[in-house]
Scaffold this motif. Structure first.
Motif, short mmCIF file in Angstrom:
data_model
loop_
_atom_site.label_atom_id
_atom_site.label_comp_id
_atom_site.label_asym_id
_atom_site.label_seq_id
_atom_site.Cartn_x
_atom_site.Cartn_y
_atom_site.Cartn_z
N TYR A 3 -17.03 -79.74 26.06
CA TYR A 3 -16.46 -80.74 25.17
C TYR A 3 -16.99 -82.13 25.52
O TYR A 3 -17.65 -82.33 26.52
CB TYR A 3 -14.92 -80.72 25.26
CG TYR A 3 -14.39 -80.61 26.67
CD1 TYR A 3 -14.44 -81.68 27.56
CD2 TYR A 3 -13.81 -79.43 27.12
CE1 TYR A 3 -13.96 -81.59 28.84
CE2 TYR A 3 -13.32 -79.32 28.42
CZ TYR A 3 -13.39 -80.40 29.26
OH TYR A 3 -12.90 -80.30 30.55
N GLU A 200 -9.72 -82.23 17.01
CA GLU A 200 -9.80 -83.14 18.16
C GLU A 200 -8.54 -82.96 18.98
O GLU A 200 -7.49 -82.57 18.45
CB GLU A 200 -9.95 -84.60 17.71
CG GLU A 200 -10.10 -85.59 18.85
CD GLU A 200 -10.51 -86.99 18.42
OE1 GLU A 200 -10.28 -87.92 19.20
OE2 GLU A 200 -11.06 -87.13 17.32
N GLY A 233 -15.18 -79.38 21.25
CA GLY A 233 -14.91 -80.59 20.48
C GLY A 233 -14.73 -81.82 21.35
O GLY A 233 -15.29 -81.92 22.45
#
Length: 258
Positions: A3, A200, A233
């Motif tokens: 991420y 997110e 993410g």
């Protein structure tokens, strides 16, 4: 790490103008979150060279009332045009507009079945706008016990139910673990359940909403779970600094880089 890490320029380096806050976060190799874009010089923010993670995706409105839905959709279109200037991929939404102190503009103590139907229809239309523009709207969970009393569709369970039910690639969750800890807890299992619909993840510690390590949440365990699940993410620190902002960012990056 699979991420990427981001930090909120609205909550750090507060003695500096917003452009300098953005620049300082960018210089640390982090993505940058902003809130209301309408009072900012977007060209100046773009000139910092920063890469932005998210910004507020509307100026006013709500998910359920006729007037509020129209305002939400209209200002979402405005926000999409603004997002082009600084190339923001994700635009944040709430169950209703938030006013001074984070209080809901249209508080709702009870949510009816009709409200759920209207909210889902509004979000489908928002998602279609996002698809046309090549950007994603993210619906954020909030807490009603401390920061946002009276906000409808606030719990992570509510935002997840809406996003999962619509199941549109341009509508995802902004899973805020600070708010979820206050409202629901059981963060690792929440992440496991919600991850297919997450756009997110945002973090801050509880209580106080400061950087990881200042409260009760063991973010190292959350980070390990996210790595195990293959999350690729953004994780954004939407938190105040308990002291020096650079030290706060050090603590954040350490918690998610172990």
């Amino acid at each position: 790490m699979t991420y990427r890490l981001a930090a909120c320029a609205e909550m750090l380096f507060l003695e500096w103008p917003i452009e300098e806050r953005v620049r300082r976060i960018h210089e640390r190799g982090l993505l940058v979150e902003i809130w209301d874009w309408s009072a900012k010089d977007l060209a100046a923010l773009a000139a910092t060279g920063a890469e932005f993670s998210s910004m507020t995706g509307y100026l006013r409105g709500d998910l359920t009332t006729a007037e509020g839905r129209a305002a939400l959709l209209a200002t979402a279109r405005e926000s999409l045009r603004a997002a082009e200037i600084i190339d923001v991929p994700r635009l944040n939404l709430h169950g209703t507009g938030l006013g001074e102190g984070g209080l809901p503009v249209v508080p709702r103590a009870q949510i009816s079945g009709e409200d759920w139907v209207h909210a889902a229809d509004t979000l489908r239309r928002i998602a279609d706008l996002g698809a046309e523009a090549g950007r994603t709207f993210v619906l954020e969970n909030l807490n009603t016990a401390v920061d946002h009393p009276g906000t409808p569709f606030a719990k992570a369970a509510d935002t997840l139910a809406l996003v999962r039910g619509i199941d549109h690639p341009n509508l995802r969750l902004n899973l805020d673990l600070y708010h979820a800890q206050i409202g629901e807890g059981n963060l690792v299992e929440l992440v496991r359940e919600a991850l297919p619909w997450v756009g997110e993840i945002q973090v801050a510690d509880v209580p106080g909403r400061c950087e990881p390590g200042t409260g009760e949440i063991r973010y190292e365990a959350v980070a390990a779970a996210l790595r195990q699940l293959g999350y690729g993410g953004v994780i954004g620190m939407e938190a105040w600094a308990s002291g020096d902002p650079d030290a706060a960012l050090d603590a954040f990056t350490a918690a998610f880089s172990a």
